[in-house]
Design a protein around this motif. Structure first.
Motif, mmCIF file in Angstrom:
data_model
loop_
_atom_site.group_PDB
_atom_site.id
_atom_site.type_symbol
_atom_site.label_atom_id
_atom_site.label_comp_id
_atom_site.label_asym_id
_atom_site.label_seq_id
_atom_site.Cartn_x
_atom_site.Cartn_y
_atom_site.Cartn_z
ATOM 1 N N ARG A 120 6.762 8.140 6.539
ATOM 2 C CA ARG A 120 7.618 9.263 6.197
ATOM 3 C C ARG A 120 8.955 9.148 6.930
ATOM 4 O O ARG A 120 8.994 8.929 8.139
ATOM 5 N N PHE A 121 10.057 9.327 6.192
ATOM 6 C CA PHE A 121 11.358 9.474 6.824
ATOM 7 C C PHE A 121 11.422 10.857 7.482
ATOM 8 O O PHE A 121 10.888 11.838 6.949
ATOM 9 N N ASN A 122 12.097 10.920 8.623
ATOM 10 C CA ASN A 122 12.253 12.182 9.334
ATOM 11 C C ASN A 122 13.454 12.938 8.770
ATOM 12 O O ASN A 122 14.598 12.523 8.965
ATOM 13 N N PRO A 123 13.248 14.060 8.086
ATOM 14 C CA PRO A 123 14.374 14.794 7.502
ATOM 15 C C PRO A 123 15.274 15.442 8.544
ATOM 16 O O PRO A 123 16.414 15.799 8.258
ATOM 17 N N HIS A 124 14.773 15.584 9.785
ATOM 18 C CA HIS A 124 15.555 16.233 10.831
ATOM 19 C C HIS A 124 16.498 15.265 11.543
ATOM 20 O O HIS A 124 17.291 15.678 12.380
ATOM 21 N N THR B 87 15.215 7.890 11.325
ATOM 22 C CA THR B 87 13.950 7.471 11.920
ATOM 23 C C THR B 87 12.834 7.747 10.924
ATOM 24 O O THR B 87 12.980 8.556 9.998
ATOM 25 N N PHE B 88 11.705 7.091 11.129
ATOM 26 C CA PHE B 88 10.551 7.339 10.275
ATOM 27 C C PHE B 88 9.276 7.121 11.065
ATOM 28 O O PHE B 88 9.288 6.528 12.152
ATOM 29 N N ALA B 89 8.183 7.626 10.544
ATOM 30 C CA ALA B 89 6.885 7.520 11.202
ATOM 31 C C ALA B 89 5.913 6.782 10.293
ATOM 32 O O ALA B 89 6.036 6.811 9.062
ATOM 33 N N SER B 90 4.932 6.138 10.906
ATOM 34 C CA SER B 90 3.891 5.444 10.154
ATOM 35 C C SER B 90 2.569 5.620 10.885
ATOM 36 O O SER B 90 2.534 5.845 12.093
ATOM 37 N N CYS B 91 1.481 5.521 10.134
ATOM 38 C CA CYS B 91 0.157 5.526 10.763
ATOM 39 C C CYS B 91 -0.671 4.404 10.152
ATOM 40 O O CYS B 91 -0.407 3.939 9.049
ATOM 41 N N SER B 92 -1.687 3.981 10.907
ATOM 42 C CA SER B 92 -2.371 2.747 10.558
ATOM 43 C C SER B 92 -3.843 2.820 10.940
ATOM 44 O O SER B 92 -4.292 3.741 11.637
ATOM 45 N N GLU B 93 -4.585 1.800 10.490
ATOM 46 C CA GLU B 93 -5.985 1.657 10.872
ATOM 47 C C GLU B 93 -6.145 1.343 12.352
ATOM 48 O O GLU B 93 -7.267 1.351 12.867
ATOM 49 N N THR C 222 0.794 -1.225 0.000
ATOM 50 C CA THR C 222 0.000 0.000 0.000
ATOM 51 C C THR C 222 0.826 1.275 0.000
ATOM 52 O O THR C 222 0.343 2.332 -0.405
ATOM 53 N N LEU C 223 2.092 1.199 0.456
ATOM 54 C CA LEU C 223 2.905 2.405 0.601
ATOM 55 C C LEU C 223 4.357 2.122 0.250
ATOM 56 O O LEU C 223 4.880 1.049 0.557
ATOM 57 N N LEU C 224 5.004 3.100 -0.363
ATOM 58 C CA LEU C 224 6.442 3.061 -0.626
ATOM 59 C C LEU C 224 7.014 4.423 -0.276
ATOM 60 O O LEU C 224 6.377 5.455 -0.500
ATOM 61 N N GLU C 225 8.216 4.442 0.289
ATOM 62 C CA GLU C 225 8.879 5.701 0.641
ATOM 63 C C GLU C 225 10.365 5.559 0.375
ATOM 64 O O GLU C 225 11.008 4.609 0.834
ATOM 65 N N VAL C 226 10.931 6.508 -0.376
ATOM 66 C CA VAL C 226 12.343 6.478 -0.763
ATOM 67 C C VAL C 226 13.151 7.315 0.224
ATOM 68 O O VAL C 226 12.779 8.453 0.543
ATOM 69 N N HIS C 227 14.262 6.750 0.705
ATOM 70 C CA HIS C 227 15.127 7.481 1.632
ATOM 71 C C HIS C 227 15.730 8.696 0.921
ATOM 72 O O HIS C 227 16.097 8.607 -0.258
ATOM 73 N N PRO C 228 15.847 9.845 1.609
ATOM 74 C CA PRO C 228 16.332 11.052 0.936
ATOM 75 C C PRO C 228 17.795 11.010 0.501
ATOM 76 O O PRO C 228 18.192 11.765 -0.385
ATOM 77 N N ARG D 143 -10.133 7.730 16.193
ATOM 78 C CA ARG D 143 -10.002 7.957 14.750
ATOM 79 C C ARG D 143 -8.589 7.609 14.300
ATOM 80 O O ARG D 143 -7.617 7.987 14.941
ATOM 81 N N HIS D 144 -8.490 6.875 13.207
ATOM 82 C CA HIS D 144 -7.157 6.536 12.734
ATOM 83 C C HIS D 144 -6.597 7.640 11.852
ATOM 84 O O HIS D 144 -7.327 8.315 11.129
ATOM 85 N N ALA D 145 -5.284 7.845 11.960
ATOM 86 C CA ALA D 145 -4.620 8.869 11.165
ATOM 87 C C ALA D 145 -4.583 8.436 9.705
ATOM 88 O O ALA D 145 -4.342 7.278 9.391
ATOM 89 N N ARG D 146 -4.810 9.395 8.809
ATOM 90 C CA ARG D 146 -4.879 9.081 7.386
ATOM 91 C C ARG D 146 -3.856 9.876 6.583
ATOM 92 O O ARG D 146 -3.994 10.064 5.384
ATOM 93 N N GLY D 147 -2.812 10.327 7.251
ATOM 94 C CA GLY D 147 -1.746 11.063 6.585
ATOM 95 C C GLY D 147 -0.896 11.743 7.636
ATOM 96 O O GLY D 147 -1.395 12.094 8.714
ATOM 97 N N LEU D 148 0.404 11.924 7.364
ATOM 98 C CA LEU D 148 1.270 12.586 8.326
ATOM 99 C C LEU D 148 2.476 13.181 7.619
ATOM 100 O O LEU D 148 2.812 12.830 6.497
ATOM 101 N N ASP D 149 3.133 14.112 8.320
ATOM 102 C CA ASP D 149 4.357 14.713 7.805
ATOM 103 C C ASP D 149 5.108 15.343 8.970
ATOM 104 O O ASP D 149 4.529 15.640 10.021
ATOM 105 N N TYR D 150 6.398 15.554 8.771
ATOM 106 C CA TYR D 150 7.247 16.196 9.766
ATOM 107 C C TYR D 150 7.377 17.675 9.462
ATOM 108 O O TYR D 150 7.325 18.085 8.305
ATOM 109 N N PHE D 151 7.583 18.491 10.518
ATOM 110 C CA PHE D 151 7.979 19.869 10.287
ATOM 111 C C PHE D 151 8.630 20.434 11.542
ATOM 112 O O PHE D 151 8.447 19.925 12.651
#
Length: 260
Positions: A103-107, A112-118, A56-62, A143-151
């Protein structure tokens, strides 16, 4: 997108990412296979079974030759393309489908990376931890998270923003606690991301089925601007950091805009 070549069924891609150093893109299908395609030659280079169920998901390391994959089998895997796409780590801890975001953590240089699920949790993982389990877990309530990002709003502060039905939550990663709820998001078809304006200030961006792109100030957490391309429902977006511009995928076309 239909993928052919594994068995008699017609397979469908559930996720795809472009890997710029290789000039290839990877796609995960509904049988758990991961396919590698040449962008220039338009041909399949490799296929292998990555998961027991839908990828369901793919993420490329920076910066490293690594790709994360996630699946309905509740497992996240780390693949090394320089090692012939060998699976070098497996991460387990979610109890329901992982089909929203990783999402990989750019900081942290992507360590490290984060994930969310049902399962209504957000989990933080350390790629170099001896344990395959998460190093932190945040409860999202009912409620389950349906998207995330770092800042990062400035200094050493590191935040994680997660999108739930009808609202967003901001988490302080150092304190490991929720510090803000943002209301007013559309309940369905919404995604959230962090972009930067020309001055480098982070802005929270949401796209949704109400046809609009909305911009929320990352300090005051108030919505400051809304854009409607008049191209039907907004399905997703891609941020181009080099030019501080945004490509927005809509039902009837693609909109382009600069973030000033």
């Amino acid at each position: 997108m239909a993928i052919h070549g594994i068995g008699p069924q017609k397979l469908f891609a559930m996720a795809a990412k472009f890997i710029e150093p290789l000039q290839v893109f990877v796609a995960g299908d509904t049988l758990g296979y991961i396919h590698v395609y040449s962008y220039e030659k338009e041909e399949k280079l490799q296929s292998f079974r990555g998961h027991a169920e839908h990828v369901t998901l793919l993420e490329v390391h920076p910066s490293k030759p690594l790709v994360l994959s996630a699946s309905w089998d509740n497992v996240i895997k780390l693949w090394d393309w320089k090692a012939g796409w060998q699976c070098i780590r497996t991460f387990e801890g979610h109890s329901e489908d992982i089909e929203q975001a990783i999402r990989f953590n750019p900081h942290t240089a992507g360590n490290t990376f984060a994930s969310c699920s049902e399962d209504c949790t957000i989990k933080i993982w350390d790629m170099y931890s001896p344990s395959p389990t998460p190093v932190a877990s945040f409860e999202c309530g009912s409620r389950h998270a349906r998207g995330l990002d770092y800042f990062s709003p400035g200094g050493d502060l590191q935040y994680l923003v997660a999108r739930l039905y009808g609202r967003a939550q901001i988490w302080d990663l150092q304190e490991k606690k929720r510090i803000k709820r943002i209301k007013g998001l559309q309940d369905i078809g919404c995604n959230i991301a962090v972009v930067e304006n020309l001055s480098g200030r982070p802005i929270l961006l949401t796209v949704s089925d109400d046809h609009t792109v909305s911009f929320c100030d990352s300090t005051t957490h108030r919505y400051e601007n809304w854009v409607n391309f008049n191209l039907g429902r907004v399905r997703g977006c891609a941020y181009i950091n080099m030019t501080k511009s945004l490509a927005v995928l809509c039902e009837k076309g693609i909109g382009l805009m600069e973030i000033d």
